[in-house]
Design a protein around this motif. Sequence first.
Motif, mmCIF file in Angstrom:
data_model
loop_
_atom_site.group_PDB
_atom_site.id
_atom_site.type_symbol
_atom_site.label_atom_id
_atom_site.label_comp_id
_atom_site.label_asym_id
_atom_site.label_seq_id
_atom_site.Cartn_x
_atom_site.Cartn_y
_atom_site.Cartn_z
ATOM 1 N N ASP A 1 0.843 -1.193 0.000
ATOM 2 C CA ASP A 1 0.000 0.000 0.000
ATOM 3 C C ASP A 1 0.874 1.238 0.000
ATOM 4 O O ASP A 1 2.040 1.189 0.409
ATOM 5 N N ARG B 1 -4.517 0.905 -1.596
ATOM 6 C CA ARG B 1 -4.503 1.838 -0.481
ATOM 7 C C ARG B 1 -4.906 1.155 0.820
ATOM 8 O O ARG B 1 -4.501 1.585 1.894
ATOM 9 N N ASP B 2 -5.745 0.104 0.696
ATOM 10 C CA ASP B 2 -6.305 -0.542 1.902
ATOM 11 C C ASP B 2 -6.129 -2.052 1.875
ATOM 12 O O ASP B 2 -6.909 -2.774 2.478
ATOM 13 N N THR C 1 6.555 4.391 0.252
ATOM 14 C CA THR C 1 6.484 5.835 0.058
ATOM 15 C C THR C 1 7.680 6.316 -0.766
ATOM 16 O O THR C 1 8.656 5.590 -0.951
ATOM 17 N N ASP D 1 -3.703 12.292 -2.889
ATOM 18 C CA ASP D 1 -3.306 11.653 -1.631
ATOM 19 C C ASP D 1 -4.114 12.215 -0.464
ATOM 20 O O ASP D 1 -4.538 11.473 0.420
ATOM 21 N N PRO E 1 0.944 5.869 -1.246
ATOM 22 C CA PRO E 1 0.357 6.979 -1.994
ATOM 23 C C PRO E 1 0.516 6.835 -3.507
ATOM 24 O O PRO E 1 1.207 5.930 -3.998
ATOM 25 N N PRO F 1 -9.370 4.712 4.599
ATOM 26 C CA PRO F 1 -8.442 5.752 4.128
ATOM 27 C C PRO F 1 -7.042 5.190 3.877
ATOM 28 O O PRO F 1 -6.696 4.135 4.416
ATOM 29 N N LEU F 2 -6.297 5.928 3.040
ATOM 30 C CA LEU F 2 -4.895 5.592 2.813
ATOM 31 C C LEU F 2 -4.138 5.753 4.120
ATOM 32 O O LEU F 2 -4.026 6.864 4.635
ATOM 33 N N LYS F 3 -3.670 4.657 4.664
ATOM 34 C CA LYS F 3 -2.783 4.737 5.848
ATOM 35 C C LYS F 3 -2.071 3.405 6.009
ATOM 36 O O LYS F 3 -2.528 2.380 5.520
ATOM 37 N N ASP G 1 -7.507 10.743 -0.581
ATOM 38 C CA ASP G 1 -7.485 9.320 -0.227
ATOM 39 C C ASP G 1 -7.238 9.113 1.270
ATOM 40 O O ASP G 1 -7.737 8.166 1.867
ATOM 41 N N ALA G 2 -6.426 10.008 1.871
ATOM 42 C CA ALA G 2 -6.052 9.833 3.275
ATOM 43 C C ALA G 2 -7.111 10.380 4.230
ATOM 44 O O ALA G 2 -7.179 9.972 5.390
ATOM 45 N N SER G 3 -7.958 11.298 3.757
ATOM 46 C CA SER G 3 -8.889 11.945 4.679
ATOM 47 C C SER G 3 -10.292 11.347 4.629
ATOM 48 O O SER G 3 -11.141 11.718 5.423
#
Length: 218
Positions: free
Chosen positions: A9, A125-126, A142, A176, A11, A186-188, A179-181
Amino acid sequence: RAVPVICIDGPTASGKGTLAAALAARLGWHYLDSGALYRATALAARQAGVALDDEAALARLAAALPLRFEAGRVWLDGRDVSEALRSEQTGMDASALAPLPAVRAALLNLQRGMARLPGLVADGRDMGTVVFADAPLKVFLTASAETRAERRYKQLAAKGISANIARLRDDLQARDARDASRAAAPLKAAQDALALDNSCLSIEQSVQQVLDWWQDRQ
Ligand code: C5P
């Protein structure tokens, strides 16, 4: 016997697809490009004239995607969409519909069904946080925004498409951030993910690092 899954996973434009495909080839495993499913849903929506916020209609499209992966090409409803699928616009559209829980739910079984012996490398992403939460190896990949924008720029240039690096960097950071928010998946990084920053690594070095981690787990 449980199917081993390696999750990659990270960004936008961090090199997940390149790394995951190379790993799958080296291990002789299957490969899942989960972003392609969100991208194909976006293309199918455009084709059918469905708005990117019509959750129920999008979920119906996602649940019945007439998608085929064959010899490095992608076919949607009998049409070769390999190029259209990779465009920046399609990436943005995919990111616009990806927050919708019903769409994510519709794609879940399709993704889990790809886990077959001898193993699966899945990128997205997940993968490590939701889809394959029990996976024995999770990598969060990353690279700096500058590096990622530069790579995207070169990819486009190789296809004869001119682009502006600063604009590419702004676009991928905006994607990003979205996707993260979002609330749904979420992307994490998963709690048990290993972080790999490939800004200064060659593809081969990244592949070797993940293979070493996988060996350590055996
Ligand atoms: O990875 P790729 O750029 O092809 O993904 C396109 C978009 O699809 C991402 O920006 C993200 O919003 C969404 N996506 C997602 N979950 C995944 C893979 C992709 O939400 N597992």
